[in-house]
Motif scaffolding. Structure first.
Motif, PDB file in Angstrom:
ATOM      1  N   GLU A  76      -8.421   6.843   7.176  1.00 37.24           N
ATOM      2  CA  GLU A  76      -7.253   5.955   7.137  1.00 37.24           C
ATOM      3  C   GLU A  76      -7.288   5.087   5.882  1.00 37.24           C
ATOM      4  OE1 GLU A  76      -5.876   2.110   9.703  1.00 37.24           O
ATOM      5  OE2 GLU A  76      -6.199   3.965  10.851  1.00 37.24           O
ATOM      6  N   VAL A  77      -8.479   4.642   5.508  1.00 33.72           N
ATOM      7  CA  VAL A  77      -8.646   3.860   4.281  1.00 33.72           C
ATOM      8  C   VAL A  77      -8.241   4.700   3.068  1.00 33.72           C
ATOM      9  CG1 VAL A  77     -10.306   2.673   2.800  1.00 33.72           C
ATOM     10  CG2 VAL A  77     -10.457   2.421   5.282  1.00 33.72           C
ATOM     11  N   ALA A  78      -8.685   5.945   3.055  1.00 37.29           N
ATOM     12  CA  ALA A  78      -8.367   6.841   1.930  1.00 37.29           C
ATOM     13  C   ALA A  78      -6.862   7.038   1.788  1.00 37.29           C
ATOM     14  CB  ALA A  78      -9.068   8.175   2.132  1.00 37.29           C
ATOM     15  N   ALA A  79      -6.171   7.220   2.916  1.00 36.83           N
ATOM     16  CA  ALA A  79      -4.717   7.418   2.865  1.00 36.83           C
ATOM     17  C   ALA A  79      -4.014   6.170   2.342  1.00 36.83           C
ATOM     18  CB  ALA A  79      -4.198   7.769   4.254  1.00 36.83           C
ATOM     19  N   ALA A  80      -4.486   4.997   2.763  1.00 32.86           N
ATOM     20  CA  ALA A  80      -3.877   3.745   2.306  1.00 32.86           C
ATOM     21  C   ALA A  80      -4.114   3.529   0.814  1.00 32.86           C
ATOM     22  CB  ALA A  80      -4.438   2.570   3.108  1.00 32.86           C
ATOM     23  N   LEU A  81      -5.321   3.827   0.344  1.00 31.79           N
ATOM     24  CA  LEU A  81      -5.610   3.687  -1.084  1.00 31.79           C
ATOM     25  C   LEU A  81      -4.753   4.643  -1.911  1.00 31.79           C
ATOM     26  CD1 LEU A  81      -9.524   3.408  -1.085  1.00 31.79           C
ATOM     27  CD2 LEU A  81      -7.859   1.556  -1.319  1.00 31.79           C
ATOM     28  N   SER A  82      -4.576   5.855  -1.412  1.00 36.68           N
ATOM     29  CA  SER A  82      -3.764   6.840  -2.124  1.00 36.68           C
ATOM     30  C   SER A  82      -2.323   6.362  -2.285  1.00 36.68           C
ATOM     31  CB  SER A  82      -3.798   8.168  -1.367  1.00 36.68           C
ATOM     32  OG  SER A  82      -3.012   9.140  -2.019  1.00 36.68           O
ATOM     33  N   ASP A  83      -1.737   5.820  -1.225  1.00 36.92           N
ATOM     34  CA  ASP A  83      -0.362   5.320  -1.282  1.00 36.92           C
ATOM     35  C   ASP A  83      -0.247   4.095  -2.182  1.00 36.92           C
ATOM     36  OD1 ASP A  83       0.786   7.235   0.275  1.00 36.92           O
ATOM     37  OD2 ASP A  83       0.748   6.083   2.127  1.00 36.92           O
ATOM     38  N   PHE A  84      -1.170   3.175  -2.034  1.00 37.08           N
ATOM     39  CA  PHE A  84      -1.071   1.892  -2.726  1.00 37.08           C
ATOM     40  C   PHE A  84      -1.292   2.035  -4.229  1.00 37.08           C
ATOM     41  CE2 PHE A  84      -2.552  -2.317  -4.067  1.00 37.08           C
ATOM     42  CZ  PHE A  84      -1.619  -3.149  -3.448  1.00 37.08           C
ATOM     43  N   TYR A  85      -2.280   2.823  -4.621  1.00 36.98           N
ATOM     44  CA  TYR A  85      -2.638   2.944  -6.042  1.00 36.98           C
ATOM     45  C   TYR A  85      -2.089   4.224  -6.692  1.00 36.98           C
ATOM     46  CZ  TYR A  85      -5.837  -0.945  -5.197  1.00 36.98           C
ATOM     47  OH  TYR A  85      -6.375  -2.169  -4.875  1.00 36.98           O
ATOM     48  N   ASN A  86      -1.386   5.035  -5.909  1.00 38.72           N
ATOM     49  CA  ASN A  86      -0.798   6.273  -6.423  1.00 38.72           C
ATOM     50  C   ASN A  86      -1.860   7.167  -7.067  1.00 38.72           C
ATOM     51  OD1 ASN A  86       1.368   8.035  -6.859  1.00 38.72           O
ATOM     52  ND2 ASN A  86       1.757   7.227  -8.906  1.00 38.72           N
TER      53      ASN A  86
END
Length: 333
Positions: free
Chosen positions: A274-284
């Motif tokens: 879940e952390v990985a998915a959030a980082l991917s969205d936030f930092y592109n």
């Protein structure tokens, strides 16, 4: 003048901008209606392949008035021959103004690309790597994520409250108006509300709608399924592109769906995937977890608009994991 003729005038000028006849025809057409300047600048930007970022505060009407004022103050003593007739003098003054017109229009085009006032019935806002906000005529607010395109009707607030999101993500804080529902048109999906706050994300895989307050209806538009769902606060619906299924889930208060808007990531014992998915969205960026055994690890942390490198460094030390970041790719192992 019909629209095909209008387009022909602009195209002829763009194909041969040094042709005096084409300049004259275009100048006459622009003078007929202030909206024609918007159409010309839009087509010129597309012709040249210019980017169209957004700055919703750009005052088009004021720029038009300034341009006219500039033209009116141009020197009129442009005739060197004393015996020139009044008609000749007026003609040459107009030609002088026309040349200034093209120079001024070129400068004005730079500003107008911030707010794209294209032909048709919609005003288009496009963001690049920046965030933006839009105050709609009815008092509603739209907060636009990076790499997004949003359009709204030129008659918005009068006989409709219709807005389109072609791609990207936007958060809507809608003023209540029972007589005029607020609708958001996303690819394959239509969202309708009366007054609420919600988020719409239009991606290649489909559309996601998250409700912060109030109630929202999300439905497929044209696939014949007629499927729709009513969402309440904390609920998100996922509607697949060219599909007919609707998946819903509830989120607890601390989620990162609106992190792009708040500029803060919060993880409350969140699993690493879940952390990985959030980082991917936030930092592109792309985030891969190569060691699946790490999925059991959980993160308790808050990152208020921090650089990705600092976030990854904290994660390394907190979770005791290995992380590399290169060429827009984050590897966790």
């Amino acid at each position: 003048m019909n629209k095909k003729t209008d387009i022909d005038i602009v195209i002829r000028y763009l194909e041969d901008p040094d042709n005096e006849q084409h300049k004259q025809q275009l100048n006459d057409w622009i003078q007929q209606d202030t909206a024609n300047l918007d159409i010309f600048l839009d087509m010129k930007a597309m012709w040249q392949g210019d980017p169209l970022p957004a700055a919703s505060a750009f005052d088009t009407q004021n720029q038009w008035l300034q341009l006219n004022a500039t033209l009116e103050t141009l020197p009129s003593a442009t005739i060197s021959a004393p015996a020139a007739t009044t008609a000749s003098r007026n003609t040459r003054v107009f030609q002088m103004k026309a040349r200034y017109w093209w120079a001024a229009a070129a400068v004005l085009a730079i500003g107008l690309t911030w707010t794209w006032l294209g032909p048709g019935s919609y005003k288009t806002i496009t963001t690049a790597q920046n965030l933006d906000s839009l105050h709609l005529p009815d008092g509603s607010m739209v907060y636009i994520n990076a790499h997004s395109t949003v359009r709204y009707s030129r008659t918005f607030g009068k006989d409709n409250r219709h807005i389109k999101i072609d791609k990207g993500e936007a958060f809507f804080d809608v003023v209540k108006n029972d007589a005029l529902p607020f609708t958001v048109d996303a690819p394959d999906v239509e969202v309708e509300v009366l007054g609420t706050a919600f988020n719409v994300k239009a991606a290649k895989a489909g559309v996601k709608v998250f409700v912060q307050s109030g109630k929202v209806s999300a439905a497929y538009k044209s696939n014949g399924s007629g499927k729709k769902v009513i969402l309440t606060p904390g609920q998100e619906a996922s509607l697949a592109r060219h599909g007919n299924t609707i998946d819903t889930r509830f989120y607890k208060k601390n989620n990162n769906i609106l992190a792009w808007k708040t500029r803060c990531l919060t993880f409350d014992d969140a699993p690493l995937n879940e952390v990985a998915a959030a980082l991917s969205d936030f930092y592109n960026v792309q985030v891969n977890i190569s060691n699946q055994q790490l999925n059991d690890k959980k993160l308790l942390a808050t990152f208020p608009n921090m650089p990705l490198e600092e976030v990854l460094d904290i994660m390394r030390k907190t979770l005791q994991i290995n992380i590399t970041y290169k060429d827009n790719l984050v590897e966790i192992y």
